[in-house]
Structures are given as C-alpha cells and as structure tokens.
Design an enzyme around this catalytic site. Structure first.
Site, PDB file in Angstrom:
ATOM      1  CB  CYS A 292      10.766   3.921  -5.781  1.00  0.00           C
ATOM      2  SG  CYS A 292       9.093   4.137  -5.152  1.00  0.00           S
TER       3      CYS A 292
ATOM      4  CG  ASP B  47       8.034   2.373  -1.449  1.00  0.00           C
ATOM      5  OD1 ASP B  47       7.714   3.547  -1.667  1.00  0.00           O
ATOM      6  OD2 ASP B  47       8.546   1.644  -2.314  1.00  0.00           O
TER       7      ASP B  47
ATOM      8  CG  ASP C 109      11.201   4.814  -1.205  1.00  0.00           C
ATOM      9  OD1 ASP C 109      10.412   5.181  -0.299  1.00  0.00           O
ATOM     10  OD2 ASP C 109      10.818   4.138  -2.191  1.00  0.00           O
ATOM     11  CG  HIS C 110       9.757   8.465  -1.909  1.00  0.00           C
ATOM     12  ND1 HIS C 110       8.437   8.168  -1.637  1.00  0.00           N
ATOM     13  CD2 HIS C 110      10.124   7.603  -2.896  1.00  0.00           C
ATOM     14  CE1 HIS C 110       8.039   7.181  -2.423  1.00  0.00           C
ATOM     15  NE2 HIS C 110       9.049   6.815  -3.186  1.00  0.00           N
TER      16      HIS C 110
END
Length: 493
Positions: free
Chosen positions: A52, A12, A311-312
């Site tokens: 997210c 994450d 996710d990023h």
C-alpha cells in the site's frame, strides 16, 4: 471560473478484472458500472508498486518507485516531493482525507522522539484529516459501541462468527461478522464523507471542495456481513490459475514459502475465500453507490470530478499466491474510472484499452482542476482520452516495480538486490531481477502466465526497452536547469 469539486476514491486491494462492466462472470458492481457508463473506464490500468505505502506514494506524487524510493510500508517519503494534495492546497482547495494514505514522515524533518516515526500509517502532507481510519480502526469501534455493540474484544469484528454452522459447500470464510451491512468500515467512512459534503454544500461561500475517500476494503481480513457473505456460490467461482509443473524461479519458490502468501490448502476454503472477496466488493460497490447518490441529491454531480482507482490488486490464490506481491497482473492490474461531465460527457461509456498507470492520476486531477502540473510528475494527463482523443506518442507498455528487501535474510541476497522491475506490453512480459535471472512470459502463447521462460528470442529487446524506460524516468526536476549569465534557465526538453 469556479474550479470543479474533486471526489478521489481509492479502493484497497481491488483487482482490475473484478468489475461487472469488465465482464467478470460473478462479480456484481452495479454502481461502479453506472459510473463507468457515465464516464470513462481505463481497462488496461496498472499500479506502479506494492504494497500500500509504496503504491500510494506513486499514485499521490506521480512518480515511479525508483524515484520516490518509498519501497515498503514504513519507508519514509522524502519531503522534497510535492503531491496532489499540496498542489491542490496551493491552488486554493482544502484537501480533506477520510481513511488513510499510509505515508511515513521523512525523519529528517522531525525530532527523533516524534511519535510519527513509529507509524507507517501517517497522512500525506497537504491533506487535512477529517476521519483517520488506520488498521487499529479505533474510530469505527467507537461508532459501533455507540450503536450498541460490545467492543471489549474488537478483533471479533474482523473474523467470521464462530457460533454459526457452515453449510455444505461453503468454506471457512463464509460466516458473517457480528455486525450488519450498514455498519461496515466502509459504511462508516462513507457516512462521514456524506456528512461532510452536506456541510460543505450548505456553506454560503461556494468554494469547490476536494475529498479523498480512501476505502480500506476489499483488503483482508476476508469477512463480510450478510447478505454479502452468501452472495456468491463458491461453486460458481472460477478456480485459481495454476502454473505448469515445471514453472520455477527463485522468487516464486521463495514467495510461496512465506506463510502469509499461502492460499488455503482446502479447495473449498479457497473457493469460498474468492467468493467472500467478491462479496466484499459488492458491499463496497453499494457504499460507492451511496456516495454517487449523495452527489446527485446535492445537485453537484455535474460539477464534480469523480476518480475511482486502487492501490494494487490481490493474487487470490492465482499462481499459488495470496496478497499483493511480485510481478503477476493480478497484483498490479487495477481499475480506473473517471467521470467529469463537462469533459467526459461526449465520450461517456467508453473503455480505453491503451495502457495507463497510477502515475497518470495526479496530473489528470490537476489538469482537470485547472492547476499546473509540476515537473516532478512522470505520468501524463488522461484528459485527451477523456475527451475522446487519442494522444500522439502514448505509451505502448506499462512498468511496475516490487521491492522485497524485508525478506533478504530468507533469500540470501543483499537488501539492495531484492527488487524487480517489469515491462509489459500486449505481447509479452519481461521481469528483471537485480539478483536473480530474468524471466519472460509470452502473452500470445501463454496469456495466463503459467510458463515463465528463462530464454526467449524477445528477451533482449524487452531488456533494452526496460533499460530505456528506466534511464528516461530518472528525476528531472533540476536536471534540465542550467546556471548561465543572467540567471538560471530551464532547457526546453
């Protein structure tokens, strides 16, 4: 023929430039580097949205945000969409979830008093939840209590200790939390995954398994136990990217005014925060190493697809911003590593520079597992790249979207106009806003994106390309069906 096992790992808020094998000057990731040396690393990989929930919706359904329309944490994911877990389950897998997917249930499918309507951290349909680890971290705290910790004030595990003197040259996020390196959230989750893998491999039926290990770190809060808190000297950390003085746009001005996106004002604290983030990455990398070692110990590495992505990213003070938002590469360029020895063995260690996207992950996993890829998927399988083959007609640009309607009151725009879309290729980045002027970055003259341009000779070409992409990526599941005499047919498109 037995299908492969699948170990699908998401990290994450992990920036794409933050790998040792990618050449970062201070990040230490030996285990992810090892995975890349044994598999394929996609060096120009991008998320489709942030934060997210919307990003994971794209990752897990293989669709762009303008199709799935889950645009915020808490925005429901339409129940009409299939996903990687549902498809795998239909093919005979029992997909297991450790961690979170940040999926909000479709309110049309449940009663009005269903408690899931109060929670944006629900599980994606199709997964069987083995370890639920949302932001309240209840399971982790109970585990810490079993190990002798006082959990009456659980928030203390999320902040640096206050009883330590901060050394000269270190900043506010330097002190470790009150637990050891083998007691982190990540260590807890990975331990649960390993226990389950040992159980699965100990059964006699020999069915392949599908495990999604959704690791929460290096997502904030920025705190990490010893020795990782002091692993990186803040003085060795590259300073943040600073935009030129005349770099202005309504979105940037507004974003920099939001409290939670402001970097620390003290330069030492900012450098320390960046160093702490890199230390958090090293801690996660060590736990990924535990997982890889478990595959080796169980003798299943050759039969297991391992995928690692995020996710990023994280702005980390670059361009005067923290968090994951907007249009800069720091928030959307993410890692992707795939290892599956029967497919990647002959190309092991290769780095693919072509543009890839998170919408490619679902079709890749399904393809490698021998499962038909649903028409819904808008990405493409990466199998040719994994086999060392350059596929014909591959994309020459990437796209992502960001919706900021939660801040519509602060920007004096109606909510449906609070969104942007990006087209980025090797030469430039075009950012189109629904309610504000577009901006362009000439990446050949300005690779660090410090000078947003309101006018550039290429902007019309990029705008047309973005429109072409947008029109060509509308949902097609039923659009190419046609009712004719004799029944429904599917047009060959």
């Amino acid at each position: 023929m037995r299908r492969p096992n699948i170990l699908f790992i998401t990290l994450d808020q992990w920036r794409g430039d933050c790998l040792g094998v990618a050449g970062h000057q201070v990040v230490d990731t030996p285990h992810l580097d090892r995975l890349a040396s044994e598999g394929i690393r996609f060096a120009s990989h991008y998320a489709q949205s942030a934060p997210c929930g919307p990003s994971r919706a794209s990752l897990l359904t293989g669709t762009y945000q303008h199709v799935h329309r889950s645009v915020q944490n808490g925005t429901p994911l339409d129940a009409r969409f299939t996903n990687v877990a549902l498809e795998a389950r239909s093919a005979g897998y029992d997909p297991l979830l450790f961690g979170h997917t940040d999926t909000t249930v479709d309110p049309r499918t449940v009663p009005d008093d269903d408690p899931r309507l109060e929670d944006y951290e629900g599980p994606l349909p199709g997964f069987r939840v083995v370890l639920d680890l949302p932001e309240d971290r209840g399971a982790w705290y109970r585990w810490l209590e079993e190990r002798g910790h006082d959990v009456s004030d659980p928030d203390r595990f999320l902040r640096p200790r206050a009883d330590m003197v901060i050394p000269e040259g270190r900043g506010a996020s330097w002190p470790p939390p009150p637990f050891a390196a083998d007691e982190t959230e990540t260590a807890f989750l990975v331990g649960g995954v390993i226990d389950e893998l040992e159980r699965l491999e100990g059964t006699v039926d020999g069915h392949p398994w599908f495990v999604h290990a959704s690791i929460y770190r290096p997502h904030p809060p920025f705190v990490v136990p010893e020795p990782y808190n002091d692993l990186v000297d803040p003085a060795s950390v590259p300073g943040p990217i600073v935009d030129e003085a005349d770099a202005d746009h309504p979105f940037l001005a507004t974003a920099r005014s939001w409290r939670h996106t402001r970097p620390p004002a003290d330069p030492v604290d900012l450098r320390q925060l960046r160093a702490t983030y890199y230390g958090m990455m090293a801690e996660v990398d060590a736990q990924v190493g535990r997982l890889l070692a478990a595959l080796d110990d169980l003798g299943v590495a050759e039969d297991t697809i391992v995928v690692v992505t995020s996710d990023h990213g994280e702005m980390l003070g670059d361009h005067g911003l923290m968090g994951k938002l907007g249009f800069f590469d720091q928030a959307f360029h993410i890692p992707l590593i795939v290892r599956y020895p029967p497919v990647t063995g002959n190309s092991a260690g290769a780095a693919v520079e072509a543009f890839t996207e998170n919408v490619d992950v679902m079709p890749t996993l399904l393809d490698l597992a021998g499962i038909e890829v649903p028409r819904q998927c808008q990405g493409s399988t990466l199998r040719p790249w994994l086999e060392g083959v350059v596929p014909d007609g591959w994309r020459n640009a990437v796209h992502w979207e960001f919706d900021f309607r939660l801040f519509s009151g602060a920007v004096d725009l109606p909510g449906h106009q609070c969104n942007l879309a990006v087209q980025r290729d090797q030469s430039g980045k075009y950012v189109h806003f629904a309610g504000w002027p577009a901006v362009f970055y000439d990446l050949e003259a300005d690779p660090a994106e410090q000078r947003p341009l309101r006018a550039h000779p290429s902007m019309a070409e990029y705008a047309a390309s973005l429109l072409n992409w947008r029109m060509a990526t509308d949902e097609q599941v039923l659009a190419d069906h046609l009712a004719v005499s004799g029944g429904m047919v599917v047009l060959d498109t």
